[in-house]
Design a protein around this motif. Structure first.
Motif, PDB file in Angstrom:
ATOM      1  N   SER A  58      -0.593  -6.690  -3.257  1.00 46.54           N
ATOM      2  CA  SER A  58      -1.362  -6.426  -2.049  1.00 46.54           C
ATOM      3  C   SER A  58      -2.553  -7.371  -1.945  1.00 46.54           C
ATOM      4  CB  SER A  58      -1.838  -4.971  -2.046  1.00 46.54           C
ATOM      5  OG  SER A  58      -2.593  -4.688  -0.889  1.00 46.54           O
ATOM      6  N   TYR A  59      -3.201  -7.621  -3.067  1.00 44.00           N
ATOM      7  CA  TYR A  59      -4.345  -8.546  -3.085  1.00 44.00           C
ATOM      8  C   TYR A  59      -3.889  -9.975  -2.779  1.00 44.00           C
ATOM      9  CZ  TYR A  59      -8.164 -11.382  -4.941  1.00 44.00           C
ATOM     10  OH  TYR A  59      -9.161 -12.311  -5.084  1.00 44.00           O
TER      11      TYR A  59
ATOM     12  N   PRO B 115      -0.982  -3.041  -6.286  1.00 42.90           N
ATOM     13  CA  PRO B 115      -2.299  -3.581  -5.922  1.00 42.90           C
ATOM     14  C   PRO B 115      -2.398  -5.092  -6.127  1.00 42.90           C
ATOM     15  CG  PRO B 115      -2.526  -1.590  -7.234  1.00 42.90           C
ATOM     16  CD  PRO B 115      -1.082  -1.986  -7.304  1.00 42.90           C
TER      17      PRO B 115
ATOM     18  N   GLU C 203       0.830  -1.196   0.000  1.00 46.72           N
ATOM     19  CA  GLU C 203       0.000   0.000   0.000  1.00 46.72           C
ATOM     20  C   GLU C 203       0.872   1.258   0.000  1.00 46.72           C
ATOM     21  OE1 GLU C 203      -4.010   1.534   2.385  1.00 46.72           O
ATOM     22  OE2 GLU C 203      -2.668   0.048   3.287  1.00 46.72           O
TER      23      GLU C 203
ATOM     24  N   MET D 282      -6.388  -2.359   0.996  1.00 46.75           N
ATOM     25  CA  MET D 282      -6.115  -1.099   0.302  1.00 46.75           C
ATOM     26  C   MET D 282      -7.254  -0.135   0.612  1.00 46.75           C
ATOM     27  SD  MET D 282      -3.260  -1.264  -1.698  1.00 46.75           S
ATOM     28  CE  MET D 282      -3.527  -0.159  -3.072  1.00 46.75           C
ATOM     29  N   ARG D 283      -6.917   1.012   1.160  1.00 48.80           N
ATOM     30  CA  ARG D 283      -7.938   1.988   1.521  1.00 48.80           C
ATOM     31  C   ARG D 283      -7.467   3.387   1.159  1.00 48.80           C
ATOM     32  NH1 ARG D 283      -6.492   4.782   6.028  1.00 48.80           N
ATOM     33  NH2 ARG D 283      -4.748   3.949   7.254  1.00 48.80           N
TER      34      ARG D 283
ATOM     35  N   PHE E 155       2.377   1.641  -3.414  1.00 49.28           N
ATOM     36  CA  PHE E 155       1.399   2.138  -4.382  1.00 49.28           C
ATOM     37  C   PHE E 155       1.265   3.651  -4.302  1.00 49.28           C
ATOM     38  CE2 PHE E 155      -2.990   3.530  -5.142  1.00 49.28           C
ATOM     39  CZ  PHE E 155      -3.115   3.205  -6.482  1.00 49.28           C
ATOM     40  N   TRP E 156       1.051   4.189  -3.097  1.00 50.80           N
ATOM     41  CA  TRP E 156       0.817   5.628  -2.982  1.00 50.80           C
ATOM     42  C   TRP E 156       2.076   6.429  -3.299  1.00 50.80           C
ATOM     43  CZ3 TRP E 156      -3.716   7.364  -3.484  1.00 50.80           C
ATOM     44  CH2 TRP E 156      -4.817   6.663  -2.996  1.00 50.80           C
TER      45      TRP E 156
ATOM     46  N   GLU F 131      -3.549  -7.779   1.865  1.00 49.18           N
ATOM     47  CA  GLU F 131      -3.436  -6.465   2.476  1.00 49.18           C
ATOM     48  C   GLU F 131      -4.643  -5.625   2.106  1.00 49.18           C
ATOM     49  OE1 GLU F 131       1.430  -5.738   2.595  1.00 49.18           O
ATOM     50  OE2 GLU F 131       0.112  -4.431   1.439  1.00 49.18           O
TER      51      GLU F 131
END
Length: 357
Positions: A258-259, A255, A89, A265-266, A92-93, A263
């Motif tokens: 993470s999936y 992502p 996460e 994701m928000r 990603f950001w 994890e």
């Protein structure tokens, strides 16, 4: 040869004009003995312009490298503090904000966002390797004490030297071998594997590092080295375009991983937005300062100064997280950081050889 021919033609023209003027004025010049012509190889080695001494950086390069190390240490500290986010996460950001910045820069200069067709493969490989490095580094920071994660990751210069020697044919001598051996034992002292500690008869009050964190730190070092080797191989690549591929790859792959890891994701809320934005900003500014330092100072001095990040990490660990260290970890950090001294020695020997030749 073309330059020599033009120079020769210019001399003949000037000589003809001078002779004509002398004939009009009734002057007779004594012939000057011609100097022996230079051999072709000697002519090619003659500089067209006189060699000038490099301008002194007045310490600006070392200050830039110190600033870069400090900003990267703050970035690592933020990753440690953002425990509410998963590893992918965060990746990603950070990749999102980096992609916005690099894309804006490339578009402002009216440059291509995908590069030339013959560079697509190596740019994609660079992006995947960069994503792997950043993910492994963040994972190591989350699972290990901050200083240990950073120190083990800083074995990458040694790994880069070995990889460049094997894959690119770059020189790798006795100094590199000794530095590699010291870094290996540094990792051993920091990780403190129980079976090896018992075999060597060493004891420590600190528990061995978690295997997952140690593997993540070593993976980040190897993947970081692979990125450096790729960039050495493809020196023609635009650095900003390379970073743009790196960021775009993170947006796509983070992502997915993470999936697979379950994890969550928000969307960030409140002060989490500037914290995540600063991850990308600190990275970009730190990289810019590093590039400035490398441009103003020699590689050996820059490498040695970059190891100051280890000092910052130990400061954060002891005074902010109140996580005490142990003598074996300190000794291991000193062994790994000694590569900065070896880099200076290697540079001096190289300069001495160049002066001798």
């Amino acid at each position: 040869e073309r330059v020599h021919c033009c120079s020769l033609a210019t001399r003949i023209s000037l000589h003809t004009m001078t002779a004509a003027v002398d004939a009009e004025q009734g002057l007779v010049r004594k012939p000057v003995a011609a100097s022996p012509p230079l051999a072709t190889a000697d002519r090619l080695q003659q500089p067209l312009l006189p060699k000038q001494k490099a301008n002194a950086s007045n310490g600006r390069g070392l200050i830039a490298m110190l600033g870069s190390a400090f900003l990267f240490s703050i970035m690592a500290l933020q990753v440690k503090c953002l425990a509410q986010f998963g590893t992918f996460e965060l990746v990603f950001w950070r990749s999102v904000f980096m992609f916005i910045g690099t894309t804006t820069y490339l578009l402002s200069r009216k440059e291509s966002l995908i590069g030339k067709r013959d560079a697509w493969v190596i740019l994609t490989i660079r992006g995947v390797a960069g994503f792997g490095f950043m993910s492994a580094f963040y994972e190591a920071i989350k699972l290990m004490p901050l200083s240990d994660a950073i120190v083990i990751t800083y074995t990458s210069p040694v790994i880069t030297g070995i990889g460049a020697a094997l894959l690119l044919g770059e020189a790798w001598g006795v100094i590199d071998a000794v530095g590699s051996l010291l870094c290996f034992w540094g990792v051993v002292l920091i990780s403190k594997p129980s079976w090896l500690m018992e075999g060597l008869g060493l004891t420590s009050s600190a528990a061995p590092l978690p295997v997952e964190g140690l593997l993540a730190a070593l993976a980040s070092a190897f993947l970081s080295s692979s990125v450096y080797i790729l960039l050495r191989f493809a020196k023609h690549l635009d650095p900003m375009l390379s970073v743009n591929y790196f960021a775009f790859t993170g947006i796509i792959l983070a992502p997915m991983f993470s999936y697979m890891r379950n994890e969550e994701m928000r969307m960030p809320v409140g002060w989490e937005w500037p914290q995540l934005l600063s991850l990308a900003a600190l990275s970009v500014i730190g990289q810019a300062l590093m590039n400035l330092g490398l441009a103003l100072e020699s590689a050996g001095k820059a490498t040695a100064m970059n190891y100051s990040q280890v000092v910052f990490a130990y400061f954060y660990q002891v005074f902010l997280f109140h996580h005490p260290t142990d003598p074996l970890s300190v000794m291991g950090a000193v062994l790994i950081a000694s590569w900065g001294v070896f880099a200076l020695m290697k540079e001096k020997l190289k300069n001495k050889q160049v002066e001798t030749n």
